[in-house]
Design a protein around this motif. Structure first.
Motif, PDB file in Angstrom:
ATOM      1  N   LEU A   1       0.824  -1.214   0.000  1.00 50.16           N
ATOM      2  CA  LEU A   1       0.000   0.000   0.000  1.00 50.16           C
ATOM      3  C   LEU A   1       0.856   1.260   0.000  1.00 50.16           C
ATOM      4  CD1 LEU A   1      -2.910  -0.569   2.546  1.00 50.16           C
ATOM      5  CD2 LEU A   1      -3.126  -0.143   0.095  1.00 50.16           C
ATOM      6  N   PRO A   2       0.657   2.154  -0.959  1.00 50.15           N
ATOM      7  CA  PRO A   2       1.315   3.459  -0.880  1.00 50.15           C
ATOM      8  C   PRO A   2       0.577   4.351   0.101  1.00 50.15           C
ATOM      9  CG  PRO A   2      -0.107   3.377  -2.787  1.00 50.15           C
ATOM     10  CD  PRO A   2      -0.191   2.019  -2.141  1.00 50.15           C
ATOM     11  N   GLN A   3       1.100   5.525   0.344  1.00 50.96           N
ATOM     12  CA  GLN A   3       0.433   6.469   1.235  1.00 50.96           C
ATOM     13  C   GLN A   3      -0.841   6.972   0.581  1.00 50.96           C
ATOM     14  OE1 GLN A   3       1.819   6.849   4.242  1.00 50.96           O
ATOM     15  NE2 GLN A   3       0.055   8.004   4.966  1.00 50.96           N
ATOM     16  N   ILE A   4      -1.948   6.868   1.262  1.00 47.56           N
ATOM     17  CA  ILE A   4      -3.241   7.289   0.732  1.00 47.56           C
ATOM     18  C   ILE A   4      -3.601   8.642   1.337  1.00 47.56           C
ATOM     19  CG2 ILE A   4      -5.699   6.735   0.621  1.00 47.56           C
ATOM     20  CD1 ILE A   4      -4.848   3.772   0.693  1.00 47.56           C
ATOM     21  N   THR A   5      -4.030   9.551   0.489  1.00 49.08           N
ATOM     22  CA  THR A   5      -4.253  10.930   0.939  1.00 49.08           C
ATOM     23  C   THR A   5      -5.506  11.070   1.785  1.00 49.08           C
ATOM     24  OG1 THR A   5      -5.550  11.517  -1.022  1.00 49.08           O
ATOM     25  CG2 THR A   5      -3.158  11.799  -1.141  1.00 49.08           C
ATOM     26  N   GLY A   6      -6.500  10.232   1.521  1.00 52.63           N
ATOM     27  CA  GLY A   6      -7.778  10.388   2.206  1.00 52.63           C
ATOM     28  C   GLY A   6      -8.705  11.367   1.514  1.00 52.63           C
ATOM     29  N   GLN A   7      -8.178  12.123   0.526  1.00 50.17           N
ATOM     30  CA  GLN A   7      -8.964  13.059  -0.256  1.00 50.17           C
ATOM     31  C   GLN A   7      -8.756  12.757  -1.743  1.00 50.17           C
ATOM     32  OE1 GLN A   7     -11.173  15.535   0.379  1.00 50.17           O
ATOM     33  NE2 GLN A   7     -11.137  14.955   2.539  1.00 50.17           N
ATOM     34  N   PRO A   8      -9.792  12.336  -2.455  1.00 43.23           N
ATOM     35  CA  PRO A   8      -9.615  11.996  -3.870  1.00 43.23           C
ATOM     36  C   PRO A   8      -9.236  13.206  -4.706  1.00 43.23           C
ATOM     37  CG  PRO A   8     -11.947  12.003  -3.290  1.00 43.23           C
ATOM     38  CD  PRO A   8     -11.185  12.152  -2.005  1.00 43.23           C
ATOM     39  N   PHE A   9      -8.410  12.990  -5.701  1.00 44.01           N
ATOM     40  CA  PHE A   9      -7.951  14.052  -6.589  1.00 44.01           C
ATOM     41  C   PHE A   9      -9.118  14.789  -7.229  1.00 44.01           C
ATOM     42  CE2 PHE A   9      -7.121  14.998 -11.127  1.00 44.01           C
ATOM     43  CZ  PHE A   9      -6.258  16.068 -10.980  1.00 44.01           C
TER      44      PHE A   9
ATOM     45  N   MET B   1       4.045   1.207 -10.885  1.00 38.96           N
ATOM     46  CA  MET B   1       4.778   2.050  -9.942  1.00 38.96           C
ATOM     47  C   MET B   1       4.796   1.439  -8.550  1.00 38.96           C
ATOM     48  SD  MET B   1       3.572   5.883 -11.114  1.00 38.96           S
ATOM     49  CE  MET B   1       4.509   6.692  -9.811  1.00 38.96           C
ATOM     50  N   MET B   2       3.645   0.917  -8.111  1.00 42.21           N
ATOM     51  CA  MET B   2       3.579   0.294  -6.782  1.00 42.21           C
ATOM     52  C   MET B   2       4.470  -0.938  -6.713  1.00 42.21           C
ATOM     53  SD  MET B   2      -0.324   0.586  -5.346  1.00 42.21           S
ATOM     54  CE  MET B   2      -1.155  -0.004  -6.807  1.00 42.21           C
ATOM     55  N   GLN B   3       4.397  -1.765  -7.761  1.00 43.52           N
ATOM     56  CA  GLN B   3       5.177  -3.003  -7.770  1.00 43.52           C
ATOM     57  C   GLN B   3       6.681  -2.719  -7.812  1.00 43.52           C
ATOM     58  OE1 GLN B   3       4.492  -6.022  -7.216  1.00 43.52           O
ATOM     59  NE2 GLN B   3       5.464  -7.485  -8.605  1.00 43.52           N
ATOM     60  N   LEU B   4       7.093  -1.797  -8.664  1.00 38.73           N
ATOM     61  CA  LEU B   4       8.512  -1.458  -8.765  1.00 38.73           C
ATOM     62  C   LEU B   4       9.016  -0.828  -7.468  1.00 38.73           C
ATOM     63  CD1 LEU B   4       8.596   0.020 -12.392  1.00 38.73           C
ATOM     64  CD2 LEU B   4       9.386  -2.237 -11.674  1.00 38.73           C
ATOM     65  N   GLY B   5       8.206   0.066  -6.912  1.00 40.07           N
ATOM     66  CA  GLY B   5       8.604   0.706  -5.663  1.00 40.07           C
ATOM     67  C   GLY B   5       8.774  -0.296  -4.539  1.00 40.07           C
ATOM     68  N   HIS B   6       7.861  -1.252  -4.469  1.00 43.09           N
ATOM     69  CA  HIS B   6       7.931  -2.282  -3.433  1.00 43.09           C
ATOM     70  C   HIS B   6       9.167  -3.156  -3.632  1.00 43.09           C
ATOM     71  CE1 HIS B   6       6.293  -4.819  -0.278  1.00 43.09           C
ATOM     72  NE2 HIS B   6       6.414  -5.892  -1.044  1.00 43.09           N
ATOM     73  N   GLY B   7       9.413  -3.549  -4.900  1.00 43.82           N
ATOM     74  CA  GLY B   7      10.571  -4.386  -5.186  1.00 43.82           C
ATOM     75  C   GLY B   7      11.888  -3.696  -4.881  1.00 43.82           C
TER      76      GLY B   7
END
Length: 411
Positions: A153-161, A384-390
């Motif tokens: 999980l990346p950081q979630i803003t809590g406010q949708p764009f 992006m999530m997968q690469l960042g995690h790896g």
């Protein structure tokens, strides 16, 4: 099974050439995980020699839908389409697993519920509850995989764009007017990418409309839930068909692929007309706007990862690379080995098959590190999530960014 399905199965000569291109076969050596093995199973299912069961369900869930087999098949077989058709038959025969059914049918179809889920996840992270659970090792007591998955999980803003951007973003004397399909990931996980898209387009004289929209439908379609996929497609077509725009743009490779499938999925003129105007943001910048970049010295080395869904679309391989080259001399583009090999994310595959997905991404991580790049750019939030995690698991400080972020940084 319909006639088209059976004809495609019949085209496979069982040569086994797909083995050299399937990331999962290369990791496991298991015949059921490669296209030839799955086609043989489908042939037996069609002949009534097999029936859907738990083991077959697991086999057909174990596919990245990356399309490498399709790209390299000498007989023109499209195994990725066959797998999706098989999943549709599987759902018809056995239904969806309860968690997936609730996510697809009771969350993605309702923006209000999706927004609530996003706020709760954001609260979970910001309230320090996530930190407490990670530090105590609570999730590992339940399941090691659950702890690993939570780490994706990346950081979630809590406010949708989309709640924080105007419906119409105007410019003086606009060159073009586009509608922006943000997708779920940019809306909830990467609002900074959305801000970069709007910033860049306005800088180059493009008005941007950000209308009401739903999930593109890829999670449902890839899972065999065609009814939910069609519902989401119809809602998006309805919302976008009312707009007077030159193009519909997206920053997500998966969303792009979904929109390009809408005409076949819905079989109506509105879907056909809108799909003809859908375009990846990189292609719009390079082929339509022909952007030039203010020269700034720096020399930050950047490499690029091809999202599977993007590389098979017009300009999908060339436009992101051309854009990165135009960012010179601030960014120095270097090609890495295995740039177009799947990273193993495949939407939710890295959740349902965490260990196998990490075996796949390790090759991509090695290529990134060998390139000596400081940044790996791509054009897919899931990648992006997968690469960042790896990279994080390898204790690397290489940054993962969307191509549009790099351009926005220079403006």
């Amino acid at each position: 099974m319909d006639k088209k399905y059976l004809q495609m199965i019949g085209k496979c000569s069982r040569c086994g050439g797909c083995q050299a291109h399937c990331p999962l076969y290369l990791e496991t050596g298991r015949e059921p995980f490669v296209a030839r093995g799955k086609i043989e199973l489908l042939d037996n299912l069609a002949a009534g020699k097999l029936v859907w069961n738990d083991k077959l369900a697991e086999v057909f869930s174990t596919c990245l839908l990356c399309g490498s087999c399709t790209e390299n098949c000498p007989n023109g077989v499209e195994p990725d389409k066959l797998v999706r058709l098989a999943r549709k038959d599987l759902v018809a025969a056995r239904g969806l697993p309860i968690i997936k059914r609730n996510v697809l049918q009771h969350l993605l179809k309702h923006n209000g519920r999706l927004n609530t889920a996003g706020r709760l996840l954001g609260l979970y992270q910001k309230s320090k509850l996530q930190l407490l659970i990670r530090n105590t090792g609570f999730l590992k007591l339940i399941s090691t995989n659950l702890a690993n998955i939570e780490g994706l999980l990346p950081q979630i803003t809590g406010q949708p764009f989309r709640k924080n951007v105007p419906l119409l973003n105007t410019v003086d004397a606009p060159r073009l007017k586009v509608a922006y399909f943000t997708g779920c990931a940019t809306n909830w996980l990467n609002p900074h990418i959305g801000r970069s898209v709007v910033k860049v387009l306005k800088a180059y004289g493009v008005e941007v409309v950000v209308p009401e929209q739903y999930c593109c439908g890829v999670p449902a379609l890839s899972s065999g839930d065609m009814d939910t996929g069609r519902y989401l497609a119809r809602e998006n077509i309805r919302n976008f068909s009312e707009l007077d725009v030159d193009y519909i743009i997206t920053d997500c490779a998966s969303c792009l692929s979904a929109w390009l499938e809408y005409p076949e999925l819905l079989e109506n003129d509105d879907a056909l007309n809108l799909a003809a105007r859908v375009m990846d943001i990189n292609r719009l910048l390079v082929e339509i706007l022909d952007v030039s970049i203010p020269a700034k010295e720096s020399g930050v080395k950047v490499t690029y990862h091809d999202p599977c869904h993007l590389k098979r679309t017009p300009g999908g391989r060339t436009s992101p690379r051309e854009l990165l080259k135009r960012l010179s001399p601030y960014y120095e583009f270097v090609e890495m080995d295995l740039a177009d090999r799947c990273c193993g994310s495949a939407g939710s595959f890295n959740i349902s098959h965490y260990e196998l997905s990490q075996s796949v991404v390790k090759h991509k991580v090695a290529s990134i590190l060998d390139s000596k790049a400081e940044i790996v750019a791509t054009a897919c939030p899931s990648c992006m999530m997968q690469l960042g995690h790896g990279l994080k698991k390898n204790n690397s400080d290489v940054k993962v960014q969307h191509t549009i972020e790099l351009l926005a940084h220079l403006l």
